[in-house]
Design a protein around this motif. Structure first.
Motif, PDB file in Angstrom:
ATOM      1  N   GLY A   1       0.819  -1.214   0.000  1.00  0.00           N
ATOM      2  CA  GLY A   1       0.000   0.000   0.000  1.00  0.00           C
ATOM      3  C   GLY A   1       0.848   1.256   0.000  1.00  0.00           C
ATOM      4  O   GLY A   1       0.513   2.239  -0.679  1.00  0.00           O
ATOM      5  N   ASP A   2       1.947   1.247   0.753  1.00  0.00           N
ATOM      6  CA  ASP A   2       2.843   2.408   0.786  1.00  0.00           C
ATOM      7  C   ASP A   2       3.513   2.617  -0.565  1.00  0.00           C
ATOM      8  O   ASP A   2       3.668   3.755  -1.028  1.00  0.00           O
ATOM      9  CB  ASP A   2       3.911   2.216   1.868  1.00  0.00           C
ATOM     10  N   ARG A   3       3.901   1.507  -1.199  1.00  0.00           N
ATOM     11  CA  ARG A   3       4.532   1.610  -2.527  1.00  0.00           C
ATOM     12  C   ARG A   3       3.576   2.250  -3.522  1.00  0.00           C
ATOM     13  O   ARG A   3       3.953   3.132  -4.300  1.00  0.00           O
ATOM     14  CB  ARG A   3       4.931   0.222  -3.027  1.00  0.00           C
ATOM     15  N   ASN A   4       2.320   1.784  -3.499  1.00  0.00           N
ATOM     16  CA  ASN A   4       1.325   2.332  -4.426  1.00  0.00           C
ATOM     17  C   ASN A   4       1.121   3.827  -4.182  1.00  0.00           C
ATOM     18  O   ASN A   4       1.003   4.612  -5.125  1.00  0.00           O
ATOM     19  CB  ASN A   4       0.001   1.591  -4.287  1.00  0.00           C
ATOM     20  N   LYS A   5       1.055   4.205  -2.911  1.00  0.00           N
ATOM     21  CA  LYS A   5       0.833   5.624  -2.577  1.00  0.00           C
ATOM     22  C   LYS A   5       1.996   6.479  -3.064  1.00  0.00           C
ATOM     23  O   LYS A   5       1.788   7.569  -3.624  1.00  0.00           O
ATOM     24  CB  LYS A   5       0.646   5.775  -1.072  1.00  0.00           C
ATOM     25  N   ILE A   6       3.224   6.005  -2.838  1.00  0.00           N
ATOM     26  CA  ILE A   6       4.405   6.758  -3.292  1.00  0.00           C
ATOM     27  C   ILE A   6       4.383   6.908  -4.807  1.00  0.00           C
ATOM     28  O   ILE A   6       4.651   7.990  -5.354  1.00  0.00           O
ATOM     29  CB  ILE A   6       5.697   6.044  -2.841  1.00  0.00           C
ATOM     30  N   LEU A   7       4.045   5.808  -5.510  1.00  0.00           N
ATOM     31  CA  LEU A   7       4.009   5.842  -6.970  1.00  0.00           C
ATOM     32  C   LEU A   7       2.932   6.796  -7.472  1.00  0.00           C
ATOM     33  O   LEU A   7       3.172   7.608  -8.374  1.00  0.00           O
ATOM     34  CB  LEU A   7       3.765   4.427  -7.509  1.00  0.00           C
ATOM     35  N   VAL A   8       1.739   6.723  -6.875  1.00  0.00           N
ATOM     36  CA  VAL A   8       0.640   7.605  -7.283  1.00  0.00           C
ATOM     37  C   VAL A   8       1.001   9.060  -7.045  1.00  0.00           C
ATOM     38  O   VAL A   8       0.828   9.919  -7.930  1.00  0.00           O
ATOM     39  CB  VAL A   8      -0.660   7.240  -6.523  1.00  0.00           C
TER      40      VAL A   8
ATOM     41  N   PHE B   1      -6.587   6.814  -9.925  1.00  0.00           N
ATOM     42  CA  PHE B   1      -6.501   8.103  -9.227  1.00  0.00           C
ATOM     43  C   PHE B   1      -6.243   9.278 -10.178  1.00  0.00           C
ATOM     44  O   PHE B   1      -6.018  10.394  -9.723  1.00  0.00           O
ATOM     45  CB  PHE B   1      -5.384   8.054  -8.174  1.00  0.00           C
ATOM     46  N   LEU B   2      -6.276   9.018 -11.484  1.00  0.00           N
ATOM     47  CA  LEU B   2      -5.981  10.066 -12.463  1.00  0.00           C
ATOM     48  C   LEU B   2      -7.230  10.458 -13.251  1.00  0.00           C
ATOM     49  O   LEU B   2      -8.153   9.660 -13.402  1.00  0.00           O
ATOM     50  CB  LEU B   2      -4.903   9.579 -13.447  1.00  0.00           C
ATOM     51  N   THR B   3      -7.218  11.678 -13.735  1.00  0.00           N
ATOM     52  CA  THR B   3      -8.277  12.102 -14.649  1.00  0.00           C
ATOM     53  C   THR B   3      -8.086  11.409 -16.001  1.00  0.00           C
ATOM     54  O   THR B   3      -6.994  10.899 -16.296  1.00  0.00           O
ATOM     55  CB  THR B   3      -8.246  13.623 -14.845  1.00  0.00           C
ATOM     56  N   LEU B   4      -9.121  11.400 -16.805  1.00  0.00           N
ATOM     57  CA  LEU B   4      -9.056  10.724 -18.098  1.00  0.00           C
ATOM     58  C   LEU B   4      -7.958  11.297 -18.999  1.00  0.00           C
ATOM     59  O   LEU B   4      -7.194  10.522 -19.609  1.00  0.00           O
ATOM     60  CB  LEU B   4     -10.424  10.792 -18.794  1.00  0.00           C
ATOM     61  N   PRO B   5      -7.806  12.625 -19.116  1.00  0.00           N
ATOM     62  CA  PRO B   5      -6.707  13.152 -19.935  1.00  0.00           C
ATOM     63  C   PRO B   5      -5.325  12.714 -19.436  1.00  0.00           C
ATOM     64  O   PRO B   5      -4.443  12.378 -20.246  1.00  0.00           O
ATOM     65  CB  PRO B   5      -6.875  14.670 -19.820  1.00  0.00           C
ATOM     66  N   ASP B   6      -5.132  12.719 -18.112  1.00  0.00           N
ATOM     67  CA  ASP B   6      -3.839  12.285 -17.565  1.00  0.00           C
ATOM     68  C   ASP B   6      -3.614  10.789 -17.802  1.00  0.00           C
ATOM     69  O   ASP B   6      -2.472  10.347 -18.016  1.00  0.00           O
ATOM     70  CB  ASP B   6      -3.777  12.586 -16.067  1.00  0.00           C
TER      71      ASP B   6
ATOM     72  N   GLU C   1      -9.372  -1.725 -13.500  1.00  0.00           N
ATOM     73  CA  GLU C   1     -10.745  -1.932 -13.054  1.00  0.00           C
ATOM     74  C   GLU C   1     -11.689  -1.744 -14.241  1.00  0.00           C
ATOM     75  O   GLU C   1     -11.419  -0.940 -15.140  1.00  0.00           O
ATOM     76  CB  GLU C   1     -11.101  -0.926 -11.957  1.00  0.00           C
ATOM     77  N   GLU C   2     -12.788  -2.485 -14.222  1.00  0.00           N
ATOM     78  CA  GLU C   2     -13.673  -2.506 -15.398  1.00  0.00           C
ATOM     79  C   GLU C   2     -14.203  -1.118 -15.747  1.00  0.00           C
ATOM     80  O   GLU C   2     -14.176  -0.711 -16.910  1.00  0.00           O
ATOM     81  CB  GLU C   2     -14.845  -3.456 -15.149  1.00  0.00           C
ATOM     82  N   ASP C   3     -14.695  -0.378 -14.749  1.00  0.00           N
ATOM     83  CA  ASP C   3     -15.245   0.951 -15.032  1.00  0.00           C
ATOM     84  C   ASP C   3     -14.172   1.900 -15.573  1.00  0.00           C
ATOM     85  O   ASP C   3     -14.415   2.674 -16.499  1.00  0.00           O
ATOM     86  CB  ASP C   3     -15.866   1.545 -13.767  1.00  0.00           C
ATOM     87  N   THR C   4     -12.975   1.832 -14.980  1.00  0.00           N
ATOM     88  CA  THR C   4     -11.869   2.670 -15.452  1.00  0.00           C
ATOM     89  C   THR C   4     -11.501   2.313 -16.881  1.00  0.00           C
ATOM     90  O   THR C   4     -11.273   3.193 -17.730  1.00  0.00           O
ATOM     91  CB  THR C   4     -10.638   2.487 -14.541  1.00  0.00           C
ATOM     92  N   PHE C   5     -11.447   1.010 -17.172  1.00  0.00           N
ATOM     93  CA  PHE C   5     -11.084   0.552 -18.515  1.00  0.00           C
ATOM     94  C   PHE C   5     -12.110   0.999 -19.561  1.00  0.00           C
ATOM     95  O   PHE C   5     -11.736   1.507 -20.634  1.00  0.00           O
ATOM     96  CB  PHE C   5     -10.968  -0.974 -18.518  1.00  0.00           C
ATOM     97  N   LEU C   6     -13.385   0.829 -19.268  1.00  0.00           N
ATOM     98  CA  LEU C   6     -14.426   1.177 -20.245  1.00  0.00           C
ATOM     99  C   LEU C   6     -14.420   2.671 -20.556  1.00  0.00           C
ATOM    100  O   LEU C   6     -14.607   3.070 -21.707  1.00  0.00           O
ATOM    101  CB  LEU C   6     -15.796   0.754 -19.713  1.00  0.00           C
ATOM    102  N   ALA C   7     -14.206   3.491 -19.527  1.00  0.00           N
ATOM    103  CA  ALA C   7     -14.142   4.940 -19.768  1.00  0.00           C
ATOM    104  C   ALA C   7     -12.894   5.300 -20.576  1.00  0.00           C
ATOM    105  O   ALA C   7     -12.944   6.176 -21.455  1.00  0.00           O
ATOM    106  CB  ALA C   7     -14.147   5.684 -18.438  1.00  0.00           C
TER     107      ALA C   7
ATOM    108  N   SER D   1       3.943  10.424  -6.751  1.00  0.00           N
ATOM    109  CA  SER D   1       5.052  10.857  -7.614  1.00  0.00           C
ATOM    110  C   SER D   1       4.556  11.166  -9.013  1.00  0.00           C
ATOM    111  O   SER D   1       4.911  12.207  -9.597  1.00  0.00           O
ATOM    112  CB  SER D   1       6.130   9.763  -7.678  1.00  0.00           C
ATOM    113  N   ILE D   2       3.731  10.290  -9.569  1.00  0.00           N
ATOM    114  CA  ILE D   2       3.252  10.495 -10.940  1.00  0.00           C
ATOM    115  C   ILE D   2       2.314  11.693 -11.016  1.00  0.00           C
ATOM    116  O   ILE D   2       2.399  12.508 -11.957  1.00  0.00           O
ATOM    117  CB  ILE D   2       2.559   9.207 -11.443  1.00  0.00           C
ATOM    118  N   LYS D   3       1.445  11.869 -10.037  1.00  0.00           N
ATOM    119  CA  LYS D   3       0.532  13.023 -10.051  1.00  0.00           C
ATOM    120  C   LYS D   3       1.322  14.336  -9.949  1.00  0.00           C
ATOM    121  O   LYS D   3       0.990  15.318 -10.624  1.00  0.00           O
ATOM    122  CB  LYS D   3      -0.471  12.899  -8.906  1.00  0.00           C
ATOM    123  N   ARG D   4       2.361  14.342  -9.118  1.00  0.00           N
ATOM    124  CA  ARG D   4       3.187  15.553  -8.971  1.00  0.00           C
ATOM    125  C   ARG D   4       3.914  15.884 -10.268  1.00  0.00           C
ATOM    126  O   ARG D   4       3.952  17.049 -10.703  1.00  0.00           O
ATOM    127  CB  ARG D   4       4.179  15.363  -7.821  1.00  0.00           C
TER     128      ARG D   4
END
Length: 460
Positions: free
Chosen positions: A13-20, A53-58, A80-86, A22-25
């Motif tokens: 969970g910590d790894r995912n948070k750091i990665l998210v 955790f990202l907007t569609l353009p990002d 995730e299915e909803d994320t993929f379909l969008a 970092s990429i958002k920044r």
């Protein structure tokens, strides 16, 4: 090569948070060079968690930085299915096809099954004939069966060929097979007759025919077998793949251990969510409206149970007027019954799901849980009754509380174990039984027994 990014000493969970973070920044700063370096070094399975955790353009900006088509395919499989379909709504069909053609056909079938019919038809038309035929073949099976999760790419060799010929066939024709560790042996009609490990193949004399050293006792599954049962077979016998045969015993595919891991994870998540009364899917990844709609009927069941409990308590209004301290013990009696009911139902549901409990053992399982409920009910009944005696100095109240706790916990253990077993017997998912239905029923029963015992002993 792409590797998962490892952060020393960090939990997942910590790894995912750091990665998210970092990429958002980096996206905010438009630091494309640094961002591209992270994307290139991060496994697509880890990137799929970032996409939530990202907007569609990002999401699209990040996607275009992935240099490897196969990694894009892994990303599709893990999203995730909803994320993929969008996300794929804005992708050109041609780009989608080029990615799907780099993926295993069983994963392609899963993805196409999520898409609208119009888009999936276009994709199948543009795919290479051989791939599209295999995918269409997989789509004929139900999603949760062996046929729906199997890989149609496997190594099948004739029983009369030699070890040398088999090795040559591996080198020339089967370089891209997903699971090369098992070689399946078929007869002239394509029927499965044996299996050989890769190790066996390379240690025997080159001129030895396969039928001379193959294992004829092969664990196989039918195309219509439920995926949970398939997963249990792979786990029970510690094999990396299990062959899938049709009704004529013709080999049509294999189910690999990576799919089995996904099945266990998905089924366990589904059971836990059902037991909590929030449906079958992880609703936090869905919209507020959809999450509300999924939870509404489950909470409605709890609401009805609460109303019934209100009428039960209301029918003993005179008792409460004369002995107001009776109300003080309602929460602990309901809580103890609800807890042991949830424990019993969880043990039974998980036992049924993993095959550790057989449905034919219904009465032995129920009797065992009832015995445990009686022992625990008697123990905690004495403890809580002693508290009632010390607090109010009335032996009749103490006995009432003790009897109510004993009755509540015994009945809760009985209901919590019996209802899932009955549900499983009539082919209804037993996980549903551990949601509001069991807990609400136990609350009503606990209150009823408490006031009936108290009314009798206090002379009301």
């Amino acid at each position: 090569p792409i590797f998962p990014i490892i952060y020393g000493g960090c939990m997942q969970g910590d790894r995912n948070k750091i990665l998210v973070d970092s990429i958002k920044r980096l996206l905010r700063r438009n630091a494309l060079h640094n961002l591209r370096k992270i994307v290139e070094k991060t496994h697509a399975a880890d990137l799929s968690r970032v996409f939530d955790f990202l907007t569609l353009p990002d999401q699209h900006r990040l996607f275009q930085m992935i240099p490897d088509t196969e990694q894009k395919g892994v990303l599709f499989s893990e999203m995730e299915e909803d994320t993929f379909l969008a996300f794929v709504e804005d992708l050109k069909v041609e780009e989608l096809v080029s990615i799907l053609e780099s993926m295993p056909n069983d994963d392609v079938a899963d993805i196409i099954g999520r898409l609208p019919d119009e888009k999936s038809d276009k994709i199948l038309q543009l795919m290479q004939n051989e791939d599209s035929e295999e995918v269409e073949g997989l789509l004929r099976y139900e999603d949760d069966t062996a046929g729906g999760i199997m890989v149609p790419d496997f190594i099948a060799l004739g029983e009369d060929i030699t070890a040398r010929e088999a090795i040559e066939s591996l080198q020339k024709e089967h370089q891209d097979v997903e699971m090369p560790f098992y070689l399946y042996v078929v007869n002239a009609y394509g029927n499965l007759v044996g299996v050989i490990s890769l190790r066996q193949l390379v240690v025997v004399p080159p001129q030895t025919p396969l039928k001379a050293f193959m294992t004829t006792d092969v664990f196989s599954v039918k195309t219509d077998m439920d995926q949970e049962e398939v997963a249990r077979i792979v786990a029970r016998y510690d094999i990396l793949a299990v062959p899938v045969v049709d009704e004529t015993n013709k080999l049509v595919g294999i189910v690999t251990v990576d799919d089995v891991i996904d099945i266990f994870r998905r089924e366990a998540t589904e059971d836990i969510l059902k037991m909590a009364g929030v449906g079958e899917e992880f609703v936090e990844t869905k919209s507020v409206f959809k999450s509300t709609r999924i939870r509404f009927p489950w909470l409605f069941a709890s609401c009805i149970g609460g109303i019934v409990a209100f009428f039960v308590i209301g029918s003993f209004e005179e008792s409460l007027k004369q002995f107001a301290y009776l109300a003080a013990f309602i929460p602990v009696i309901m809580g103890m019954g609800g807890n042991i009911g949830t424990q019993s139902s969880t043990i039974v549901v998980r036992g049924l799901a993993t095959g550790r409990i057989n449905i034919r053992e219904i009465w032995s399982v129920v009797f065992k849980e009832l015995t445990i409920g009686i022992i625990l009910g008697l123990t905690y009944g004495v403890v809580i009754g002693a508290v009632a005696q010390l607090a109010f100095g009335k032996m009749s109240l103490a006995i009432s509380v003790c009897g109510a706790v004993l009755s509540s916990m015994s009945v809760a253990a009985l209901v919590g174990s019996l209802v899932p077993m009955v549900f499983a017997k009539i082919n209804v998912d037993p996980a549903v039984a551990t949601g509001p239905f069991v807990t609400t029923a136990i609350d009503v029963i606990s209150v009823f027994f408490y006031f009936m015992i108290a009314s009798s002993l206090l002379g009301l």
